[in-house]
Write an enzyme that holds these catalytic residues in place. Structure first.
Site, PDB file in Angstrom:
ATOM      1  N   GLY A  34      23.536  -6.563 -18.053  1.00 35.42           N
ATOM      2  CA  GLY A  34      24.167  -5.926 -19.206  1.00 35.42           C
ATOM      3  C   GLY A  34      25.531  -5.361 -18.873  1.00 35.42           C
ATOM      4  O   GLY A  34      25.744  -4.796 -17.794  1.00 35.42           O
TER       5      GLY A  34
ATOM      6  N   HIS B 250      26.785  -2.481 -15.852  1.00 39.18           N
ATOM      7  CA  HIS B 250      27.585  -3.167 -14.824  1.00 39.18           C
ATOM      8  C   HIS B 250      28.999  -2.596 -14.758  1.00 39.18           C
ATOM      9  O   HIS B 250      29.498  -2.245 -13.679  1.00 39.18           O
ATOM     10  CB  HIS B 250      27.639  -4.656 -15.146  1.00 39.18           C
ATOM     11  CG  HIS B 250      28.280  -5.490 -14.090  1.00 39.18           C
ATOM     12  ND1 HIS B 250      27.714  -5.715 -12.851  1.00 39.18           N
ATOM     13  CD2 HIS B 250      29.454  -6.176 -14.081  1.00 39.18           C
ATOM     14  CE1 HIS B 250      28.491  -6.491 -12.131  1.00 39.18           C
ATOM     15  NE2 HIS B 250      29.564  -6.788 -12.847  1.00 39.18           N
TER      16      HIS B 250
ATOM     17  N   ILE C 227      27.682   4.782 -23.591  1.00 35.13           N
ATOM     18  CA  ILE C 227      28.771   3.823 -23.720  1.00 35.13           C
ATOM     19  C   ILE C 227      28.457   2.868 -24.872  1.00 35.13           C
ATOM     20  O   ILE C 227      27.390   2.246 -24.899  1.00 35.13           O
ATOM     21  CB  ILE C 227      28.969   3.017 -22.427  1.00 35.13           C
ATOM     22  CG1 ILE C 227      29.240   3.953 -21.234  1.00 35.13           C
ATOM     23  CG2 ILE C 227      30.104   2.005 -22.594  1.00 35.13           C
ATOM     24  CD1 ILE C 227      30.526   4.716 -21.327  1.00 35.13           C
TER      25      ILE C 227
ATOM     26  N   TYR D 175      26.540   1.591  -2.840  1.00 40.86           N
ATOM     27  CA  TYR D 175      27.112   1.101  -4.088  1.00 40.86           C
ATOM     28  C   TYR D 175      26.210   1.507  -5.253  1.00 40.86           C
ATOM     29  O   TYR D 175      25.013   1.196  -5.257  1.00 40.86           O
ATOM     30  CB  TYR D 175      27.252  -0.421  -4.019  1.00 40.86           C
ATOM     31  CG  TYR D 175      27.712  -1.099  -5.290  1.00 40.86           C
ATOM     32  CD1 TYR D 175      28.677  -0.524  -6.115  1.00 40.86           C
ATOM     33  CD2 TYR D 175      27.201  -2.333  -5.663  1.00 40.86           C
ATOM     34  CE1 TYR D 175      29.106  -1.161  -7.264  1.00 40.86           C
ATOM     35  CE2 TYR D 175      27.628  -2.991  -6.802  1.00 40.86           C
ATOM     36  CZ  TYR D 175      28.575  -2.391  -7.611  1.00 40.86           C
ATOM     37  OH  TYR D 175      28.996  -3.021  -8.754  1.00 40.86           O
TER      38      TYR D 175
ATOM     39  N   TYR E  90      23.830  -0.887  -6.929  1.00 38.36           N
ATOM     40  CA  TYR E  90      22.664  -1.264  -6.139  1.00 38.36           C
ATOM     41  C   TYR E  90      21.811  -0.015  -5.962  1.00 38.36           C
ATOM     42  O   TYR E  90      21.606   0.487  -4.860  1.00 38.36           O
ATOM     43  CB  TYR E  90      23.075  -1.849  -4.781  1.00 38.36           C
ATOM     44  CG  TYR E  90      23.680  -3.234  -4.859  1.00 38.36           C
ATOM     45  CD1 TYR E  90      23.580  -3.995  -6.015  1.00 38.36           C
ATOM     46  CD2 TYR E  90      24.341  -3.786  -3.777  1.00 38.36           C
ATOM     47  CE1 TYR E  90      24.123  -5.265  -6.090  1.00 38.36           C
ATOM     48  CE2 TYR E  90      24.887  -5.069  -3.841  1.00 38.36           C
ATOM     49  CZ  TYR E  90      24.773  -5.796  -5.010  1.00 38.36           C
ATOM     50  OH  TYR E  90      25.310  -7.062  -5.081  1.00 38.36           O
TER      51      TYR E  90
END
Length: 578
Positions: A179, A183, A240, A480, A483
């Site tokens: 999505g 992302h 968002i 990250y 992840y």
């Protein structure tokens, strides 16, 4: 025997009561939410059409449709009381208002690829705000931009760009069902990052619903919040709705290659050399190394039956923004050790390369990118690391032995450098830029059901992660955000919320964490948008300096000089932060 029967009868009654109680709670929340949504919507809107309670026959289907990690499809996994599936941006605004009024926490899901399931599970009463209906994409080739709603997938975005142009693309991930909302808000990297950087480096505007249910764009949200939602995780600051992105140019021909190297074919020396050139080689080239323990059969030249032998295979997968002739020139000059040959290379256009990296068969129609559920869910665990100096040959050989010993976990090395070295670490919340040679993703998948099997495989990947400690970044050991890994810390949102958040926040965001905290404190000081690894607000002493009327109900003035404002009714409170 009578005691045993009585015990199990009592246990059955208690479990039955819990299930009935859960349904009753869900029905109660369902009724309140539908009523609240109706009161904040137009008279013609049927709020019940977008709200699913636990007793709804479609509840389980809607819940599981966007769960990619089947570790979180069990009877013991916490379930949402309701699922809200807005079809209009105003409904998202109403859902935020209602969740605050009713007192139920939202979990915001766009594609469901959160590795730890934090977009659809929680240990507190919650509902899922499922964004899959909000997936419109408006591509404007004239000004080379696209507005993309949060519920769209990367595959849909790539397809819509390809519909309008054969020479435009966008730098984002290789999995087409991911999505956009999650992302992009976490950074977003893919096989063009060395040429163009991350997805967030190309976001020029956005829309978000804040804690008051107000829809804001870049101009009305201000540059601090706009900075925060480009790599700091959008779900800490609001919901968002969409991003406006700047497209990038892609050549008419790109080249991909895949070369496998077992240890017996000098793989250690090749990987060692790869580390020295991968962040410096031509920025049109991206290389990913798949490091996998495998079992091969060999008879050592005898006539006896073949014997199984455990080893490690290194697979070099490359993407070059240009034709194979130019690629071969680059490789022969800077990385001849791989021994890449022209016959290893495949030329294609950019959209075909999207299908190649997503492991679709040659000749597959590009329409497959519109399939939102094309990849299968699996049991999995992921972790991440960053390497800042080459790992020695001896240590690489030690790593291969460890992978063989563990048997199941694998690794992916993703090359950095190029454009990533040119963008300051503070430009966006994503800080992992210059000085990083490559990123490691640790991965383990399994098929055995049950908690014991899950514990076994999770422990294997944790052991591999621990083994790598001397060879990766430290102080802090960087990770990250996309992840997701709750092993590095979770937040219980109590009196120590800031301290707990700093543990994982420093790893995900390095020196950008404190700025994210200040933005959070300004826009959501009561920490309404929170989850296990969200950005916490600053703690405050409780000393109120003054109150004054707000220009807008519930609007916070922000953080400045260790003073922050917090809304209270129609007034704001200015208070000290520790």
């Amino acid at each position: 025997m009578e005691i045993s029967v009585s015990f199990f009868a009592l246990l059955f009654l208690l479990l039955g009561f819990q299930i009935i109680s859960s349904y009753a709670t869900s029905d109660s929340i369902y009724g309140k939410f539908v009523q609240c949504l109706s009161s904040h919507s137009s008279p013609s809107f049927q709020a019940s059409s977008i709200v699913y309670g636990q007793t709804n026959s479609s509840f389980t289907t809607v819940l599981q449709s966007y769960i990619r990690n089947t570790r979180f499809i069990t009877s013991s996994t916490p379930k949402p009381l309701i699922i809200v599936t807005p079809t209009d941006e105003s409904q998202v605004s109403a859902a935020v208002i209602c969740s605050r009024d009713i007192g139920i926490q939202p979990r915001i899901r766009s594609g469901g690829h959160d590795y730890e399931g934090l977009s659809y599970i929680s240990d507190v009463p919650f509902f899922i705000l499922d964004m899959f209906n909000l997936r419109s994409i408006n591509v404007n080739i004239k000004d080379e931009t696209a507005w993309v709603q949060a519920g769209a997938t990367l595959g849909e975005l790539y397809y819509r760009i390809w519909e309008k142009s054969r020479v435009h693309g966008f730098p984002a991930g290789i999995c087409p069902t991911v999505g956009v909302g999650g992302h992009f808000s976490g950074g977003g990297y893919g096989n063009m990052l060395r040429k163009y950087g991350l997805s967030v480096d190309h976001i020029v505007d956005a829309k978000i619903v804040d804690v008051n249910g107000t829809i804001l764009d870049r101009n009305s949200m201000g540059e601090d919040l706009f900075w925060a939602i480009r790599g700091g995780g959008g779900a800490s600051f609001g919901v968002i709705l969409s991003y406006k992105v700047k497209l990038v140019g892609v050549p008419g021909t790109v080249t991909v290659f895949r070369v496998e190297k077992p240890l017996a074919e000098n793989a250690t020396d090749i990987v060692y050399q790869w580390q020295h050139i991968t962040d410096k080689i031509n920025s049109d080239l991206f290389m990913r190394l798949l490091v996998q323990p495998i079992t091969v059969k060999s008879n050592n030249g005898s006539t006896k039956a073949k014997k199984s032998q455990k080893t490690v295979r290194i697979t070099f997968v490359g993407m070059f923004l240009g034709d194979s002739t130019r690629l071969m020139s680059v490789m022969n000059k800077d990385f001849p050790e791989l021994g890449l040959k022209k016959e290893n290379c495949k030329e294609m256009n950019w959209i075909e390369s999207v299908l190649y990296w997503a492991h679709f068969d040659n000749g597959t129609s590009v329409d497959v990118l519109l399939n939102r559920t094309s990849d299968s869910a699996t049991l999995m665990k992921r972790k991440s690391d960053y390497v800042q100096k080459p790992i020695s040959k001896n240590d690489l050989e030690g790593l291969w032995k460890k992978l063989i010993e563990l048997g199941k976990p694998g690794m992916v090395f993703n090359s950095y450098g190029g454009r990533m070295n040119e963008i300051p670490a503070s430009e966006t919340p994503f800080p992992h830029r210059a000085g990083k040679i490559f990123m490691i993703q640790y991965l383990v998948n399994w098929h055995e059901e049950g908690a014991e099997a899950g514990k076994k495989y999770v422990n294997l990947i944790r052991e591999l992660y621990s083994y790598m400690t001397p060879f990766v970044s430290n102080s802090p050991r960087a990770s990250y955000l996309n992840y997701r890994d709750i092993d590095i810390g979770i937040n219980h949102h109590g009196k120590d919320s800031y301290q707990e958040g700093k543990v994982y926040g420093d790893k995900y965001f390095l020196n950008n964490f404190e700025r994210l905290v200040k933005v959070k404190t300004a826009v959501d000081p009561q920490d309404f948008f929170r989850y296990e690894q969200s950005i916490p607000p600053l703690p405050y002493s409780g000393k109120i300096h003054r109150e004054r009327e707000l220009p807008l109900p519930g609007h916070c003035f922000g953080y400045k000089n260790n003073i922050c404002c917090l809304f209270r009714g129609s007034k704001s409170m200015l208070f000290d932060v520790n």
